[in-house]
Design a protein around this motif. Structure first.
Motif, PDB file in Angstrom:
ATOM      1  N   CYS A 139     -14.611 -15.253  17.197  1.00  0.00           N
ATOM      2  CA  CYS A 139     -15.979 -14.788  16.708  1.00  0.00           C
ATOM      3  C   CYS A 139     -16.038 -13.139  17.110  1.00  0.00           C
ATOM      4  N   PRO A 140     -16.076 -12.230  15.830  1.00  0.00           N
ATOM      5  CA  PRO A 140     -15.840 -10.889  15.987  1.00  0.00           C
ATOM      6  C   PRO A 140     -17.010 -10.281  16.791  1.00  0.00           C
ATOM      7  N   ASN A 141     -18.183 -10.727  16.980  1.00  0.00           N
ATOM      8  CA  ASN A 141     -19.303 -10.130  17.539  1.00  0.00           C
ATOM      9  C   ASN A 141     -20.096 -10.889  18.500  1.00  0.00           C
ATOM     10  N   GLY A 142     -19.545 -11.840  19.014  1.00  0.00           N
ATOM     11  CA  GLY A 142     -20.148 -12.664  20.251  1.00  0.00           C
ATOM     12  C   GLY A 142     -21.210 -13.453  19.859  1.00  0.00           C
ATOM     13  N   THR A 143     -21.248 -13.803  18.259  1.00  0.00           N
ATOM     14  CA  THR A 143     -22.248 -14.806  18.139  1.00  0.00           C
ATOM     15  C   THR A 143     -21.993 -16.202  18.676  1.00  0.00           C
ATOM     16  N   ILE A 144     -20.896 -16.565  18.780  1.00  0.00           N
ATOM     17  CA  ILE A 144     -20.380 -17.656  19.527  1.00  0.00           C
ATOM     18  C   ILE A 144     -19.862 -17.389  20.767  1.00  0.00           C
ATOM     19  N   LYS A 145     -20.590 -17.951  21.816  1.00  0.00           N
ATOM     20  CA  LYS A 145     -20.044 -17.644  23.225  1.00  0.00           C
ATOM     21  C   LYS A 145     -19.713 -18.799  23.756  1.00  0.00           C
ATOM     22  N   TYR A 146     -18.750 -18.957  24.681  1.00  0.00           N
ATOM     23  CA  TYR A 146     -18.617 -20.288  25.563  1.00  0.00           C
ATOM     24  C   TYR A 146     -18.856 -19.672  26.968  1.00  0.00           C
ATOM     25  N   ILE A 147     -20.026 -20.154  27.405  1.00  0.00           N
ATOM     26  CA  ILE A 147     -20.445 -19.771  28.710  1.00  0.00           C
ATOM     27  C   ILE A 147     -21.234 -20.886  29.589  1.00  0.00           C
ATOM     28  N   SER A 148     -21.495 -20.453  30.694  1.00  0.00           N
ATOM     29  CA  SER A 148     -22.345 -21.500  31.478  1.00  0.00           C
ATOM     30  C   SER A 148     -23.675 -21.383  31.140  1.00  0.00           C
ATOM     31  N   VAL A 149     -24.578 -22.625  31.332  1.00  0.00           N
ATOM     32  CA  VAL A 149     -25.849 -22.722  31.120  1.00  0.00           C
ATOM     33  C   VAL A 149     -26.610 -21.493  32.085  1.00  0.00           C
ATOM     34  N   LYS A 150     -25.974 -21.127  33.128  1.00  0.00           N
ATOM     35  CA  LYS A 150     -26.788 -19.944  33.987  1.00  0.00           C
ATOM     36  C   LYS A 150     -26.518 -18.577  33.234  1.00  0.00           C
ATOM     37  N   GLU A 151     -25.402 -18.560  32.435  1.00  0.00           N
ATOM     38  CA  GLU A 151     -25.265 -17.229  31.684  1.00  0.00           C
ATOM     39  C   GLU A 151     -25.933 -17.291  30.638  1.00  0.00           C
ATOM     40  N   VAL A 152     -26.299 -18.356  29.844  1.00  0.00           N
ATOM     41  CA  VAL A 152     -26.989 -18.520  28.681  1.00  0.00           C
ATOM     42  C   VAL A 152     -28.370 -18.075  29.063  1.00  0.00           C
ATOM     43  N   ASN A 153     -28.747 -18.510  30.188  1.00  0.00           N
ATOM     44  CA  ASN A 153     -30.229 -18.096  30.708  1.00  0.00           C
ATOM     45  C   ASN A 153     -30.348 -16.686  30.880  1.00  0.00           C
ATOM     46  N   ALA A 154     -29.471 -16.295  31.646  1.00  0.00           N
ATOM     47  CA  ALA A 154     -29.362 -14.849  32.080  1.00  0.00           C
ATOM     48  C   ALA A 154     -29.460 -13.933  30.819  1.00  0.00           C
ATOM     49  N   LEU A 155     -28.800 -14.226  29.749  1.00  0.00           N
ATOM     50  CA  LEU A 155     -28.727 -13.435  28.506  1.00  0.00           C
ATOM     51  C   LEU A 155     -30.339 -13.410  27.925  1.00  0.00           C
ATOM     52  N   LYS A 156     -30.791 -15.137  28.116  1.00  0.00           N
ATOM     53  CA  LYS A 156     -32.236 -15.036  27.491  1.00  0.00           C
ATOM     54  C   LYS A 156     -33.122 -14.151  28.267  1.00  0.00           C
ATOM     55  N   HIS A 157     -33.153 -14.227  29.459  1.00  0.00           N
ATOM     56  CA  HIS A 157     -33.946 -13.368  30.354  1.00  0.00           C
ATOM     57  C   HIS A 157     -34.026 -12.136  30.029  1.00  0.00           C
ATOM     58  N   LYS A 158     -32.741 -11.500  30.083  1.00  0.00           N
ATOM     59  CA  LYS A 158     -32.706 -10.130  29.684  1.00  0.00           C
ATOM     60  C   LYS A 158     -33.329  -9.568  28.493  1.00  0.00           C
ATOM     61  N   LYS A 159     -33.037 -10.630  27.392  1.00  0.00           N
ATOM     62  CA  LYS A 159     -33.526 -10.103  26.130  1.00  0.00           C
ATOM     63  C   LYS A 159     -35.100 -10.169  26.392  1.00  0.00           C
ATOM     64  N   ARG A 160     -35.594 -11.232  26.840  1.00  0.00           N
ATOM     65  CA  ARG A 160     -37.174 -11.483  26.775  1.00  0.00           C
ATOM     66  C   ARG A 160     -37.704 -10.507  27.678  1.00  0.00           C
ATOM     67  N   TYR A 161     -37.436 -10.103  28.613  1.00  0.00           N
ATOM     68  CA  TYR A 161     -37.704  -9.135  29.596  1.00  0.00           C
ATOM     69  C   TYR A 161     -37.876  -7.683  28.926  1.00  0.00           C
ATOM     70  N   LYS A 162     -36.519  -7.501  28.362  1.00  0.00           N
ATOM     71  CA  LYS A 162     -36.201  -6.074  27.588  1.00  0.00           C
ATOM     72  C   LYS A 162     -37.617  -6.017  26.732  1.00  0.00           C
ATOM     73  N   VAL A 163     -37.854  -7.110  26.002  1.00  0.00           N
ATOM     74  CA  VAL A 163     -38.894  -6.803  25.072  1.00  0.00           C
ATOM     75  C   VAL A 163     -40.191  -6.569  25.621  1.00  0.00           C
ATOM     76  N   ALA A 164     -40.333  -7.437  26.597  1.00  0.00           N
ATOM     77  CA  ALA A 164     -41.833  -7.357  27.319  1.00  0.00           C
ATOM     78  C   ALA A 164     -41.878  -5.954  27.857  1.00  0.00           C
ATOM     79  N   ILE A 165     -40.881  -5.596  28.694  1.00  0.00           N
ATOM     80  CA  ILE A 165     -40.945  -4.084  29.315  1.00  0.00           C
ATOM     81  C   ILE A 165     -41.310  -2.962  28.462  1.00  0.00           C
ATOM     82  N   LYS A 166     -40.515  -3.230  27.315  1.00  0.00           N
ATOM     83  CA  LYS A 166     -40.609  -2.235  26.268  1.00  0.00           C
ATOM     84  C   LYS A 166     -42.041  -2.217  25.819  1.00  0.00           C
ATOM     85  N   GLN A 167     -42.606  -3.279  25.452  1.00  0.00           N
ATOM     86  CA  GLN A 167     -44.001  -3.186  25.119  1.00  0.00           C
ATOM     87  C   GLN A 167     -45.208  -2.923  26.049  1.00  0.00           C
TER      88      GLN A 167
END
Lengths: 172, 641
Positions: A139-167
Motif C-alpha cells: 500500500c503506497p499511502n498507508g491505507t492498509i496497515k498491519y498493526i496491533s489493536v493498541k496502535e489502531v486505537n492510538a491512531l483513532k485517538h489522535k484523529k478524534r482529539y485533533k478534530v476536537a481540539i481544533k474545533q
C-alpha cells in the motif's frame, strides 16, 4: 491476535497495488513478472469494492469465533490456534459454498480455476518469515496497515482529539 | 533499497554515508521511500491516455482484460512504450536542433562567440548533404549545412539524409519495411497521433512507428548533434584526464557543469581559463578555478578539453554534499529536481540556464548564444563570489580520482589502429576476422538506483573485455568505467583477454574506448557502418559479431537508443526489462520475432555476468554465420554449444 489489518477507508486511491501484491504473494515464483505467466495463476484474495464514492479494500477479518470454520463440513477451513489466521485448504474444500453464505464480510471468493474457493490467509507464509502481509507492504499511502489493536486505537485517538481540539480552538 | 553502496567507487560510498550523517536526502533515499513500485506501471499495462480511464489490465486475469475503449494489454503496453521512444527521440533531437541553430548563427553573424573549429569535418558532413564545398568559404558551407540540417526536422518530403550513411543493405531494408524516417519531428509527432485514443491498436504496427522515430533519432537528430558539435567545438582529441569527485579542490573555486548540451559548457571551460577570472578567484582567497562535469556535459568537455569528470548521473547530489561546490550550472536532461533541496542544505548556488528547464525557486540565468561569453562570465563571477560563502567546516571531499584516456571518435580511434599514415579500419576488421578479437560491444547508458550503483556497468564490461570483446562506451557507463580505472591503457593487461591485450598494446589504447556523450551513440552507428564498409564481415550491421547493452538504464532516451540499435540490426541487452511484461505477445515480439524483420532484437537480464554471457553467445553465433576462425586464445568463458 495481537496485530490486525487496519483499513483507513478515507484514503484508498484504488491503485490496486494491494491486489497485485496479494496475487504475487500467493504465486509459485513470488515475482510479479513471472507470476503472471504461471500456468496456475493466482487471483488476489483481497477485494476492492466501490461503495458510493468510497473505495474500500476488503479482507478476511480472521474472526475470533469464525462462522466459516463452524460451518465447513469438510474441515477445509481451520486455524492452528487462536493466534493464527483462518486458512482455507483447497485440497479439502468440497465447494459447497456454505462459508460464502455465512461470512459476514463477503471475503470468500472463487479462485482462478473457477471452482475452488480462496480467502485471505493474512499471508501466513510471510508472517512465518517475519514479514508483514503483502497488501500492507504494497500500500503506497498507508491505507492498509498491519498493526496491533493498541496502535489502531492510538491512531483513532489522535484523529478524534485533533478534530476536537481544533474545533475548541476555533470557537475560542 | 540501498542502506549503503557496496560496489560503487570509493568517493560515492564515502559521500553516500556523509549525506546520511548530514541528513541530506538523496536519490537512494527517495528510491527506498518509493518502494514497492506500482506493478501496473512496471508491467506497462496502465493507460491514462484518455479520460474514460484511467484503465488498467489485470495481469492475473480476474479483472478487466481490456480498457474502457477496448484496448488490450498488447495495445496499451505498445502505446506506452513508443511514447517513451517519442520522449527520448525528442530529447536527443532537440539537442541536435539547438546545435544546428548555433551553427547557423555562427555562419551568419559577423560578431559571434563561436567559431567553426573543424573545417575538415564541416566539408565531410556537407558532402553527405550534397553541398558543393569547392572553393567556398567555410562560413558559407556552414550556413548551407545548418539550414539543410534544420530543414530535416520538419521537412514534408524526402528522407532523413544521414540514414544514407548506413550500409546499403540496411537502407534497403528500412525502405522495404517502410521505417525510413521522413523527417525527425514528424515521426515523433506521428507517435503521439497514433497513440491518441482510437487510432493505432495493432501492437506490431505501433512498434514499427517506434522504430521509424528511433532511426530518426540515431541516424538523424543525434547524429546531427554529434557531427555539428564536432564542427563547432572540434573533434574529440585523445588525451588523458581524471574522473571522480576527488577532482574538486578544497582551496579552489569549484564549478560543476551538469546536463547535456556543450554550447554553454564549452564557453564556460574557456572563460575559466581566462587570467582575469583566475585573478578574481585569487582575490577571494582561492588558489584557482576548478571545472568539473557531470553527466554528458562532462563527456562533451572531457573529450574536447580534457576537463576532468566530476561524476555520473547518480552522483549529482553527492557532488553538492561535498559542501565544496560553489555553483552548479545545469542546462537540460537528467537534472534531478532533488538538486534544489540538496543545494539548499549548503552554500551551493544552483543555476538553471535553459528556457526548457527551470526549477521552482532556483536562480535562472537564461543562456543565449548571441551573448555566450557575457553570460558565461556572469555565471563564473557568481561562482567566484560564492566561494566566500563556503562553510569550511562542512567541506568533505573524498580524495579519490582515477586516471583515464579519452577523446576518441569515429574517425580517430579505429583509424589509429592502422597508424596515422594509413588510416583505415582494416586492422580492426582483420583483428576480428583472425579471432584476435571475438567482437565488439557498445555498453552505454544511465545509472539507476534499482541496482547496486555501478555493479551492472562494471561487471558486464569486465566480463566482456576478459573475453576479448573490445568495448566502446558513452554516457554514464563511460563515466563509471573511467572511475573504476577501465580507461587506463594498463587496464588491458590486468583485465582484458590476451587477444584484446595484444590489440591494446599495439595501438596504445585502453580496452574500453570512450566515444562521448549519449547523442554520440551515433558515433557507434558510424563505426558499425565503417566496419561493414571496410569489408570481410558481411554486408550489413546485423551480420557483425557485435552487441549493445545498457545495464543500468533508466531514461526514455535509453529506450530510443535501444530501439535505434535494434532497428540497425544490433542485439541489444538491458538490465531491468522494458515495461512490457504485462503483454506476453509484445514481450515475445521484442525479444524474439522482431529479429526476423530487422536483424536486431531486445534482451533483458539484470545479472550483468549472465547478460554478458548472452551477448558473447550472440557474438559467437554471428562469428559462426560469417564462418570466421575460432577465437585465437583460450577464453575464460566457454560459449554455449
Amino acid at each position: 491476535m495481537d496485530k490486525i489489518l487496519y483499513i483507513n477507508v478515507e484514503t484508498c486511491m484504488a491503485c490496486h497495488s494491494c491486489r497485485l501484491a496479494c496475487a504475487v504473494a500467493h504465486s509459485e515464483s513470488k515475482n510479479l513478472g513471472e507470476a503472471i505467466l504461471e500456468e496456475k495463476k493466482e487471483f488476489p484474495r483481497i477485494i476492492l469494492e466501490k461503495i458510493e464514492d468510497v473505495v474500500v479494500p476488503i479482507h478476511c477479518r480472521h474472526c475470533e469465533d469464525a462462522p466459516c470454520i463452524t460451518v465447513c463440513p469438510s474441515g477445509a477451513i481451520s486455524r492452528e490456534d487462536q493466534e493464527s489466521p483462518v486458512v482455507l485448504n483447497r485440497e479439502k474444500c468440497i465447494g459447497c459454498q456454505a462459508c460464502v453464505i455465512v461470512c459476514p464480510f463477503g471475503v470468500i471468493k472463487k479462485g482462478a480455476d473457477g471452482k475452488t474457493l480462496i480467502k485471505c490467509d493474512l499471508c501466513i507464509e510471510r508472517l512465518g518469515e517475519g514479514r508483514e502481509p503483502a497488501c500492507a507492504e504494497a500500500c503506497p499511502n498507508g491505507t492498509i496497515k498491519y498493526i496491533s489493536v493498541k496502535e489502531v486505537n492510538a491512531l483513532k485517538h489522535k484523529k478524534r482529539y485533533k478534530v476536537a481540539i481544533k474545533q475548541e480552538m476555533e470557537e475560542a | 533499497m540501498a542502506k549503503e553502496l557496496k560496489y560503487a567507487d570509493k568517493a560515492s560510498q564515502e559521500l553516500f554515508n556523509h549525506s546520511r550523517k548530514e541528513q541530506v536526502p538523496i536519490v537512494w533515499d527517495r528510491y527506498a521511500d518509493m518502494q514497492p513500485h506500482c506493478g501496473f506501471g512496471e508491467l506497462g499495462i496502465c493507460c491514462r491516455i484518455c479520460s474514460m480511464g484511467p484503465c488498467r489490465i489485470d495481469p492475473f486475469g480476474e479483472g478487466p482484460q481490456v480498457g474502457v475503449c477496448g484496448a488490450n494489454a498488447d495495445t496499451i503496453a505498445a502505446r506506452n512504450l513508443i511514447r517513451m521512444i517519442a520522449g527520448g527521440a525528442a530529447a536527443h533531437s532537440d539537442h541536435g536542433r539547438d546545435i544546428a541553430h548555433t551553427l547557423l548563427l555562427t555562419a551568419t553573424k559577423s560578431e559571434f562567440d563561436y567559431k567553426i573549429k573543424d573545417t575538415d569535418k564541416l566539408k565531410a558532413v556537407a558532402g553527405i548533404y550534397g553541398i558543393n564545398t569547392e572553393g567556398k568559404d567555410p562560413k558559407e558551407i556552414a550556413r548551407e549545412l545548418a539550414e539543410k540540417a534544420l530543414t530535416e526536422f520538419g521537412q514534408y518530403k524526402g528522407y532523413v539524409k544521414m540514414t544514407e550513411t548506413a550500409p546499403a543493405a540496411r537502407v534497403k531494408l528500412w525502405k522495404d519495411l517502410n521505417i525510413l524516417p521522413r523527417s525527425i519531428d514528424r515521426e515523433i509527432v506521428e507517435i503521439m497521433h497514433r497513440t491518441h485514443i482510437g487510432v493505432d491498436a495493432e501492437y506490431k504496427n505501433l512498434i514499427s512507428q517506434g522504430l521509424r522515430a528511433a532511426i530518426g533519432d540515431g541516424w538523424g537528430g543525434s547524429m546531427i548533434a554529434t557531427e555539428l558539435s564536432d564542427i563547432l567545438f572540434n573533434r574529440p582529441l585523445i588525451q588523458s584526464s581524471q574522473a571522480n569527485l576527488g577532482v574538486l579542490k578544497e582551496d579552489h573555486v569549484n564549478l560543476i557543469v551538469h546536463g547535456h548540451e556543450p554550447v554553454l559548457s564549452d564557453i564556460l571551460a574557456m572563460v575559466a581559463m581566462d587570467e582575469k577570472m583566475i585573478a578574481k578567484a585569487r582575490e577571494k582567497g582561492a588558489k584557482g578555478i576548478v571545472i568539473g562535469g557531470i553527466c554528458c556535459t562532462a563527456n562533451e568537455i572531457l573529450m574536447r578539453h580534457g576537463i576532468p569528470i566530476a561524476g555520473s548521473f547518480l552522483q549529482q547530489e553527492l557532488a553538492i554534499a561535498t559542501g565544496a561546490v560553489d555553483a552548479m550550472v545545469v542546462d537540460v536532461q537528467c537534472l534531478m529536481p532533488g538538486l534544489a533541496y540538496a543545494s539548499s542544505c549548503f552554500h551551493t548556488k544552483l543555476i538553471t540556464t535553459s528556457p526548457k528547464g527551470k526549477m521552482p525557486d532556483v536562480q535562472h540565468i537564461e543562456f543565449k548564444e548571441e551573448k555566450a561569453l557575457e553570460i558565461a562570465r556572469q555565471i563564473l563571477e557568481i561562482t567566484i563570489d560564492n566561494y566566500s560563502a563556503r562553510d569550511k567546516k562542512k567541506v568533505f571531499i573524498p580524495q579519490h580520482t582515477e586516471d583515464l584516456v579519452a577523446g576518441f571518435s569515429t574517425e580517430s580511434v579505429f583509424d589509429f589502429l592502422g597508424g596515422k599514415y594509413r588510416a583505415t579500419y582494416r586492422p580492426l576488421n582483420d583483428a576480428v576476422i583472425s579471432g584476435r578479437l571475438r567482437g565488439a560491444a557498445g555498453v552505454i547508458g544511465c545509472s539507476n538506483p534499482n541496482i547496486d550503483y555501478e555493479y551492472g556497468h562494471i561487471e558486464m564490461v569486465k566480463e566482456l573485455i576478459k573475453n576479448d570483446v573490445l568495448v566502446v562506451t558513452t554516457g554514464c557507463n563511460a563515466i563509471s568505467c573511467a572511475k573504476h580505472g577501465l580507461m587506463k591503457p594498463e587496464a588491458a593487461f590486468k583485465l582484458a583477454g590476451k587477444g584484446l591485450q595484444e590489440v591494446c598494446a599495439a595501438v596504445g589504447i585502453p580496452p574500453v574506448i570512450h566515444l562521448g556523450s549519449c547523442v554520440d551513440n551515433s558515433r557507434i552507428l558510424r563505426v558499425l557502418a565503417n566496419v561493414v564498409a571496410e569489408g570481410g564481415l558481411g554486408e550489413d550491421i546485423s551480420d557483425l559479431p557485435v552487441a549493445g547493452a545498457a545495464p543500468e538504464w533508466m531514461s526514455e532516451k535509453a529506450v530510443s537508443i535501444g530501439f535505434y540499435f535494434v532497428a540497425s540490426g544490433v542485439y541489444t541487452m538491458i538490465g531491468h526489462s522494458l515495461p512490457v511484461k504485462g503483454s506476453p505477445n509484445l514481450y515475445k515480439y521484442l525479444t524474439e520475432d522482431i529479429e526476423k524483420e530487422v536483424g536486431g532484437k531486445w534482451a533483458f537480464e539484470p545479472d550483468p555476468i549472465k547478460a554478458a554471457h548472452m551477448m558473447l553467445d550472440h557474438i559467437d553465433k554471428k562469428r559462426k554465420l560469417l564462418k570466421l576462425k575460432p577465437v585465437m586464445y583460450e577464453q575464460s568463458y566457454k560459449p554455449a554449444k
